[in-house]
Design an enzyme around this catalytic site. Sequence first.
Site: not given
Length: 714
Positions: A395, A397, A399, A401-402, A511
């Site tokens: 994943g 985003g 801000q 990274t996963v 969010d």
Amino acid sequence: MIPKLVIHFIILVIWEVSAQGELPVAKPGCDSRCGDVPIPFPFGMKSSECYAEKWFEIECRNASTYTHYSHTPYLKSIGLEVTSIYVEAGTVTIKHPIYRSNCGSKDSPPVNQSLEGSPFVYSQERNKFVAAGCNSIAILKLNGSEVSGCVSTCNENYKVGDIGNIELRESDCNGTSCCESSLPSYLKEYSIEIKGLKEKESSHECSYAMVVQQNPYYSYRYYSYNAPRSYFPVNGVMEDLDVVPAVLEWEIVNNLNLTLPLDPLSECIDTNVTSSRYKRSGQRCYCFGSGNPYFEGGCPAVYRPEHSKSISAVIKGVSLSFGSIILLLILWRVLKGTKKTIVEKYRKRMFKRNGGLLLQQRLSSGEVNVDKVKLFSLKELEKATDNFNTNRVVGKGGQATVYKGMLINGTIIAVKKFKIQGKIEEFINEFVILSQINHRNVVKLLGSCLETKIPLLVYEFIPNGNLFEYLHQQNEDLPMTWDIRLRIATEVAGALFYLHSAASQPIYHKDIKSTNILLDEKYRAKVADFGTSRMISSDVTHLTTVVQGTFGYLDPEYFQTSQFTEKSDVYSFGVVLVELLTGKKPITHTTSEEAKSLASYFIMCVEKDCVFDIIDERVMKEGEKNHIMEVVNLANRCLELNGKRRPTTKEVTLELESIRKLEGKSNAQERHNELVRSEDYQSWDDYSTILEIRSAFDQSSRTPTLEDIHIRTI
């Protein structure tokens, strides 16, 4: 005998020295500078052989002043001045025009710089949308749709002309006279609108808006929990500015006719920088050392064959020198003896820089449950993720990274790596909040690592992606049935009810959206991403903050007032509920005005009594019409523009549970399956609020209730 470590060290030093000199930037035979700015390939000037394609062509223009004569690079395709190009980061910094409104002779036309068809996008990480004005709303639009925006207000002491004297570099842009907001991903063009704070009112005072580069803080303010997280590298007051720096990201797009060199000293990886339509829209390359990986020979070897003779001579000379051997032995012992100290100092420095001191304070104050989290070592996480291999990315985003990983004991984990140094507030905020939460439908925090330049968070691994992907990229093996949609909605509502009412301190998520709802191995919902969430005191009714959130899910009342309440989370959940009902995305870019916002389109269909026209076909086929209508009415109430009229998350959860109960009664087999699944919930042991909710349900029925599914998770 000289230890092998010392021999290798000396050889590396000699090779490094032998490879020193001017590192390659441009292709051989091509100009590598324009004025003071290096021009690395794939950018280039003059001959088409010197740049990858027309988008990368640099025009070196003559510029003269009263004092000197110089050259200035421009990105020819868009006609804007270039101040720097970084091959390693895949960025180019340009001077970008700002937008003025009601500023007299300096008014500017709407910004509409298009990057469509190019390998460039406005960097979401390195830019902000910033506006300066009094009691105004600045809106960033894409094809007429609102995609970002912020609100700035002024007190009565502000005078006409004060806005023009703002220095952006010194401003925190927290909503008082200056505000900021994030950019959407994949932004290639935009327009700006500035209007008054009151509905349908235009702003009559001079206002400014711009996309501008942001840089992280590196001063002592960087460690303060409440300090600004970035600053804007802009000199001068607002009224004197014509352009500001902005950052474009680029990649070698798939349709570009450029053969990337097969160099053992470089690596090229698939990227998704410029297009949301493809998982791999292009490539970026990296040298293992320094250099430029985009042309043959651009990554200079630390060791080259032509140096082998001189290296051999040096090695022989060193071997024959007894004094050198003694010196090397001493050096080796010193290096060995100080290695542990160096590592410890580095870890302590990283610990402090990553907010470790603040975290220690919160640990000692009891805000963080130490028993539930673990402090991981970097070595442990590197081994788990194969040194953060790009193949392990699950994943990305704006801000972070996963990465997926596996610990030595076989536990599958997800490691969140923040992208920008300076996001310490979000890191610590998420760490503190998740350490307090123990709920079946909230992603579980396992621990963190503070030994790196950028902090890491470690979570349980959630294998089946997020709700957005599952809903909009239908899984043929496990289709999105009405029962699954209703169950997921109930689980998310229950998690929000827990956050708002049953946690040790009320928590506003801030969010809620389908991409932040993960699905585990049994496709149960797990609410995630608490970077912007906030704990509040039980006697506080709202938070006044800079407007943050995702367009399509953002509460209009919060956008207008900058005041976030628990009902703002309810609005965002309402959008998710409409997604589940319709199978449509929250924002659609069409020519139809009504279809741009799913929430407003849904409300319009309810008012016109044609809502069943947009309900997903599978929902209409599988669900009872009256039950579907109950969910429609619930979603419509969640989307009320007046937050006071919206239901609480407790009321939402009870209504959804009631609808599920009725659905279960209509199908005996479904009721049996629900009873089987309810056994999974027997491991939760806190019944502190069961009595409050139990009366809402028929005690004679064993259809799973809120007690089974949510209260046990507190």
